[in-house]
Design an enzyme around this catalytic site. Structure first.
Site, PDB file in Angstrom:
ATOM      1  N   CYS A 173       0.837  -1.207   0.000  1.00  0.00           N
ATOM      2  CA  CYS A 173       0.000   0.000   0.000  1.00  0.00           C
ATOM      3  C   CYS A 173       0.874   1.261   0.000  1.00  0.00           C
ATOM      4  CB  CYS A 173      -0.957  -0.008   1.192  1.00  0.00           C
ATOM      5  SG  CYS A 173      -0.182   0.367   2.777  1.00  0.00           S
ATOM      6  N   CYS A 207       2.724   2.186   3.267  1.00  0.00           N
ATOM      7  CA  CYS A 207       3.870   1.326   3.559  1.00  0.00           C
ATOM      8  C   CYS A 207       5.035   1.649   2.640  1.00  0.00           C
ATOM      9  CB  CYS A 207       3.481  -0.154   3.434  1.00  0.00           C
ATOM     10  SG  CYS A 207       2.658  -0.766   4.928  1.00  0.00           S
ATOM     11  N   ASP A 257       4.011  -5.308  63.754  1.00  0.00           N
ATOM     12  CA  ASP A 257       3.318  -6.565  64.015  1.00  0.00           C
ATOM     13  C   ASP A 257       1.837  -6.296  64.234  1.00  0.00           C
ATOM     14  OD1 ASP A 257       5.640  -8.001  63.836  1.00  0.00           O
ATOM     15  OD2 ASP A 257       6.064  -7.890  65.992  1.00  0.00           O
TER      16      ASP A 257
END
Ligand code: NAG
Ligand code: NAG
Ligand code: NAG
Ligand code: NAG
Length: 509
Positions: free
Chosen positions: A21, A24, A324
């Site tokens: 295309c 691209c 704790d």
């Protein structure tokens, strides 16, 4: 077409003929002009054709025959040629370029690009973007390129990346559609996952060439991940690749499909300090063998409200040390930070943060929160760095077996910078390695209560085991309060009075 030059002509001719295309083709010709990519597909095609015609006047037909590699016919929308919808494989390949308007387009067929599989064709048309925009938030797009399509580019950095080109086209369209600016640095990202079943197996030959690259991984459906394929493509010799894969790539029959669209926001971080007023509340959920031991935790009491307001998927709680379950944290509290993963709301005013803090404070009398604020990921490091050097102050309620008088304990107040040798406490040996650590008690201050009780305030190096310093842990902490007093001592209650880290910054509220 100013960006293409004479030297590109051969490439344009070759790729166009192979079924690539226009966008691209630009990528491989290293066209860096973003606006050029945004031109409508059919204009680009027309322009490319004009470009080729430039010094090929003899070629007055719009059909370019490229003999080698594979002979392809490339048809253009406005030709007078009769329909020829069969591609090389004898299959129909008519994909309408634009589904609407003019009749001239009706006759046009666009071959699916043999490189991007249509990502820069169909999926950049405005109609597709509209489909996307239904999802309310969208800022930028990330294309996951179909596997194996990297073959031709061979990872040359100067080629415009497919996803870059995609973003150049998509960003302005989304911006326009949603009326929000796009910002490359935004935490908000939109991922579009494309799939192309037809070519799914094209990359499998790489596994025979580079077995090491494709190791089964947990949570992965296929070993052919994008990264594994990229790695294999870097390793494979060019001639080996060409043996296995047609160059240029074969033209596919079908467009790829946009499988799913994921909207994600990068994590945001909230920090603050918490007080814990309960001796029956763990910091994090206490679950043993899948069974919950206590109904809540500091982490949950804070996070549930943040999760609701930030509408996040999950969270990650961290803090400067921990206490704790039976230890309270008083004073200015303990610094903590919470990472909120994929939040759906991220903007909060200082007032709103204060309101959120109020909600947390109101919801439980076991914890309270202060200095709640949005922070950066980097700032979290401040909480963790130098943790060992920081000091903590404690208040301990101590019991002695033999009776004591004020004068028996007064000498403790004069002890400064007391060095301790602490072996890993028995009570944490199941989750911590056995080690001998040196810790320092900076100062102590005793407060006589009665013949068997006194309170001791201690300023210590962070990481000191206070309970063990009081009862001695069967001689594993030396010296200890028992050895200093020549008595058996035990700790009845412990509170953290301060965690001396000046982060997060105090807010005046
Ligand atoms: C949670 O936070 C800690 C400390 O900031 C970090 O080391 C850890 O990687 C985080 N975990 C996740 C799942 O994000
Ligand atoms: C929440 O509680 C803490 C600790 O008592 C207090 O410092 C803070 O001001 C409270 N915040 C709000 C908004 O009520
Ligand atoms: C918190 O509690 C106070 C006092 O009961 C109340 O005035 C306030 O509206 C509550 N705020 C929130 C956010 O729940
Ligand atoms: C503990 O015993 C040692 C040695 O017997 C003695 O020197 C020391 O004064 C005693 N300390 C107390 C607090 O009784």
């Amino acid at each position: 077409m100013s960006s293409l030059t004479e030297k590109d002509r051969a490439i344009v001719q070759l790729l166009l003929g192979a079924g690539t295309c226009p966008r691209c083709i630009f990528r491989f010709c290293r066209v860096g002009s973003q606006t050029l990519y945004r031109h409508p597909y059919k204009d680009l095609m027309k322009d490319l054709k004009q470009f080729l015609k430039g010094n090929q006047e003899k070629e007055d037909t719009t059909c370019f025959d490229v003999a080698d590699p594979p002979c392809k016919r490339f048809r253009l929308g406005h030709t007078e040629e009769g329909p020829d919808d069969l591609n090389r494989n004898g299959a129909l390949s008519q994909i309408p370029l634009v589904s609407d308007d003019n009749a001239a387009v009706e006759d046009s067929s666009v071959e699916v690009c043999n490189v991007c599989l249509g990502i820069l064709q169909e999926f950049c048309e405005i109609d597709f973007v509209k489909k996307l925009s239904v999802r309310e938030h969208a800022a930028w797009l990330l294309v996951k390129q179909e596997m194996g399509k990297l073959g031709l580019s061979l990872a040359k950095d100067d080629i415009v990346q497919l996803k870059e080109a995609y973003k150049w086209i998509i960003h302005p369209q989304l911006s326009e559609e949603l009326g929000v600016p796009t910002d490359g640095k935004s935490l908000f990202e939109v991922s579009v996952v494309f799939a192309h079943p037809e070519t799914d197996e094209e990359c499998h030959f790489l596994a025979t060439v580079c077995p090491d690259c494709f190791k089964p991984a947990k949570n992965k459906q296929s070993v052919f991940t994008r990264m594994a394929v990229i790695k294999a493509l870097e390793k494979i010799k060019e001639e080996d690749f060409l043996k296995h894969f047609p160059c240029p790539p074969r033209s596919p029959k079908n467009l790829c499909v946009a499988l799913e669209i994921q909207c994600n926001n990068g994590a945001v971080f909230v920090a603050g300090r918490y007080n814990k007023y309960s001796r029956n509340l763990p910091q994090t959920p206490w679950i043993i063998d899948g069974e919950r031991k206590l109904e809540s935790s500091v982490e949950e009491l804070i996070s549930e409200h943040l999760m609701a307001e930030f509408k996040a998927d999950s969270f990650n709680f961290s803090s400067s040390g921990r206490e704790d379950v039976d230890v309270r944290t008083l004073g200015n509290g303990r610094p903590f930070a919470i990472e909120l993963v994929n939040p759906h709301r991220i903007h909060f005013t200082a007032e709103e943060m204060k309101g959120l803090q109020q909600t947390i404070n109101n919801s439980s009398d076991k914890i309270q929160v202060r200095d709640l604020q949005l922070v950066t990921r980097e700032a979290i490091g401040r909480m963790k760095e130098g943790e060992e050097e920081k000091t903590k102050t404690y208040s301990a309620l101590i019991w002695t077996d033999k009776t004591i008088q004020k004068e028996h304990i007064a000498f403790l107040d004069n002890i400064k910078e007391l060095k301790l040798d602490q072996n890993t406490p028995l009570r944490v040996l199941h989750r911590r390695p056995l080690a001998l650590r040196c810790r320092i008690i900076h100062t102590m201050k005793s407060e006589y209560i009665d013949e068997h009780h006194f309170r001791l305030r201690l300023k210590t190096q962070a990481g000191t085991y206070i309970k063990e310093f009081v009862h001695g842990d069967f001689g594993r902490t030396k010296p200890n309060i028992g050895s200093l007093l020549n008595r058996t001592t035990d700790i009845l209650e412990l509170d953290v009075e301060s965690v001396d880290i000046d982060w997060p910054p105090a807010l005046d509220n």
